[in-house]
Design a protein around this motif. Structure first.
Motif, short mmCIF file in Angstrom:
data_model
loop_
_atom_site.label_atom_id
_atom_site.label_comp_id
_atom_site.label_asym_id
_atom_site.label_seq_id
_atom_site.Cartn_x
_atom_site.Cartn_y
_atom_site.Cartn_z
N ALA A 237 73.70 8.21 3.00
CA ALA A 237 75.13 8.46 3.21
C ALA A 237 75.37 9.50 4.30
N LEU A 238 74.43 10.43 4.46
CA LEU A 238 74.56 11.48 5.47
C LEU A 238 74.16 11.00 6.87
N GLY A 239 73.71 9.77 6.97
CA GLY A 239 73.44 9.19 8.27
C GLY A 239 72.04 9.41 8.83
N TYR A 240 71.11 9.86 8.00
CA TYR A 240 69.75 10.05 8.48
C TYR A 240 69.13 8.70 8.79
N ASP A 241 68.61 8.53 9.99
CA ASP A 241 68.08 7.24 10.40
C ASP A 241 66.59 7.29 10.71
N GLY A 242 65.93 8.39 10.39
CA GLY A 242 64.49 8.48 10.58
C GLY A 242 63.73 7.96 9.38
N TYR A 243 62.42 8.06 9.46
CA TYR A 243 61.57 7.70 8.34
C TYR A 243 61.46 8.87 7.36
N ILE A 244 61.20 8.53 6.12
CA ILE A 244 60.91 9.52 5.08
C ILE A 244 59.41 9.44 4.79
N GLY A 245 58.71 10.53 5.03
CA GLY A 245 57.27 10.56 4.84
C GLY A 245 56.90 10.74 3.38
N CYS A 246 55.98 9.91 2.91
CA CYS A 246 55.51 9.98 1.52
C CYS A 246 54.27 10.87 1.48
N GLU A 247 54.50 12.17 1.42
CA GLU A 247 53.40 13.13 1.48
C GLU A 247 53.06 13.59 0.07
N TYR A 248 52.46 12.70 -0.69
CA TYR A 248 52.13 13.01 -2.08
C TYR A 248 50.72 12.53 -2.42
N ARG A 249 50.20 13.08 -3.51
CA ARG A 249 48.88 12.71 -4.01
C ARG A 249 49.06 11.73 -5.17
N PRO A 250 48.70 10.47 -5.01
CA PRO A 250 48.86 9.51 -6.10
C PRO A 250 48.10 9.96 -7.35
N ARG A 251 48.72 9.69 -8.51
CA ARG A 251 48.08 10.06 -9.77
C ARG A 251 46.78 9.30 -9.98
N ALA A 252 46.78 8.04 -9.62
CA ALA A 252 45.59 7.20 -9.77
C ALA A 252 45.42 6.43 -8.47
N GLY A 253 45.32 5.12 -8.51
CA GLY A 253 45.25 4.35 -7.28
C GLY A 253 46.58 4.36 -6.55
N THR A 254 46.52 4.44 -5.23
CA THR A 254 47.75 4.50 -4.45
C THR A 254 48.62 3.27 -4.68
N THR A 255 48.03 2.10 -4.58
CA THR A 255 48.79 0.86 -4.72
C THR A 255 49.42 0.75 -6.10
N ALA A 256 48.67 1.13 -7.13
CA ALA A 256 49.18 1.03 -8.49
C ALA A 256 50.40 1.91 -8.72
N GLY A 257 50.54 2.97 -7.94
CA GLY A 257 51.65 3.90 -8.13
C GLY A 257 52.86 3.63 -7.28
N LEU A 258 52.93 2.48 -6.63
CA LEU A 258 54.01 2.21 -5.68
C LEU A 258 55.17 1.43 -6.27
N GLY A 259 55.28 1.40 -7.58
CA GLY A 259 56.43 0.71 -8.18
C GLY A 259 57.76 1.27 -7.72
N TRP A 260 57.82 2.57 -7.48
CA TRP A 260 59.07 3.21 -7.04
C TRP A 260 59.53 2.68 -5.69
N LEU A 261 58.58 2.17 -4.87
CA LEU A 261 58.89 1.76 -3.50
C LEU A 261 59.50 0.36 -3.41
N LYS A 262 59.28 -0.47 -4.43
CA LYS A 262 59.64 -1.89 -4.32
C LYS A 262 61.10 -2.13 -3.93
#
Length: 269
Positions: A237-262
């Motif tokens: 809503a604030l008009g940010y048009d850049g990328y948002i970096g996912c700078e986190y440590r997955p709890r387990a496998g990276t792919t398995a933790g990507l449900g939030w991204l779908k």
């Protein structure tokens, strides 16, 4: 809709670094960021980006002796020549990788007691910091690159020179370069200050890049005390048009933790 970049330094550690590009692309990312590219030839990294249809969003300028505990050069008196060489090196990689944003780390506070420097020492470092940032911004302007500076919490990085969003914005204003902005890491900001929505509204014009992670463990952004769906809607809503970096440590496998991204997959393609 927000666009997300996988941080290949923290994510996909199940794979060797060069194989993380393919893994991120398989999971639906169309952009990546990482801390440092300098162990690899720029052309080698560019080939991975191109092979998997990925955009390079961000990386960091050389930080000094990282393995020896240094966390950036920009505020360190007596290291100005080394800092300038580090910017030259970073821009050589930028020209190949194609990112339009470069993070410059401030470095650690100096003083007799770690994390407790006197006002005189802090001012001396701040003067060096401003001068170095002005140099970096000038050098980057010729390449149409935005320099970003990031407040980092002192729990994860004790003694880091820059910790608060308002201080970072004030520094950018004082330098006065149009291509110098603040990197708003929601994880660091929540730990140091909180009140993220208000700060995003206040500072969006001066924000050059955004990163996310769950708080307090720095896992996926659907875990912890922050309401990221609300923040993502606000950022949009604030008009940010850049990328948002996912700078986190997955709890387990990276792919398995990507449900939030779908819900966000495909944005930016």
């Amino acid at each position: 809709m927000p666009r997300f970049a996988a941080n290949l330094t923290m994510m996909y550690n199940e794979h060797g670094f060069l194989d993380r590009f393919a893994a991120a692309a398989r999971d639906g990312f169309n952009a990546v960021e990482f801390l440092f590219p300098y162990e690899f030839r720029a052309g080698e990294l560019k080939a991975r980006l191109d092979a998997h249809g990925l955009t390079q969003v961000l990386f960091n300028a050389p930080p000094g002796d990282w393995s020896g505990g240094e966390r950036g050069l920009a505020s360190l008196p007596g290291r100005e020549d080394e800092f300038r060489r580090s910017i030259d090196t970073a821009l050589e990689y930028v020209r190949v990788l194609g990112n339009r944003k470069l993070h410059v780390m401030a470095g650690l506070l100096a003083g007799d007691q770690p994390g407790q420097p006197g006002d005189k020492q802090r001012k001396a470092q701040r003067d060096v910091y401003l001068n170095n940032l002005a140099y970096a911004a000038r050098a980057a302007q010729a390449e149409q690159i935005t320099i970003v500076i990031e407040p980092i919490n002192t729990r994860d990085m004790p003694g880091y020179f820059l910790n608060r969003q308002d201080d970072a914005q004030a520094i950018c204003a004082e330098v006065g370069a149009p291509n110098l902005k603040v990197q708003f890491d929601c994880y660091h900001c929540q730990i140091v200050e909180g009140d993220l929505a208000t700060k995003l509204k206040r500072d969006m014009a001066g924000i050059g890049h955004i990163q996310v992670a769950g708080v307090p463990e720095r896992h996926e952004p659907d875990i912890g005390e922050l309401n990221y769906p609300y923040l993502f809607d606000l950022i949009d809503a604030l008009g940010y048009d850049g990328y948002i970096g996912c700078e986190y440590r997955p709890r387990a496998g990276t792919t398995a933790g990507l449900g939030w991204l779908k819900p966000y997959l495909g944005a930016g393609r």
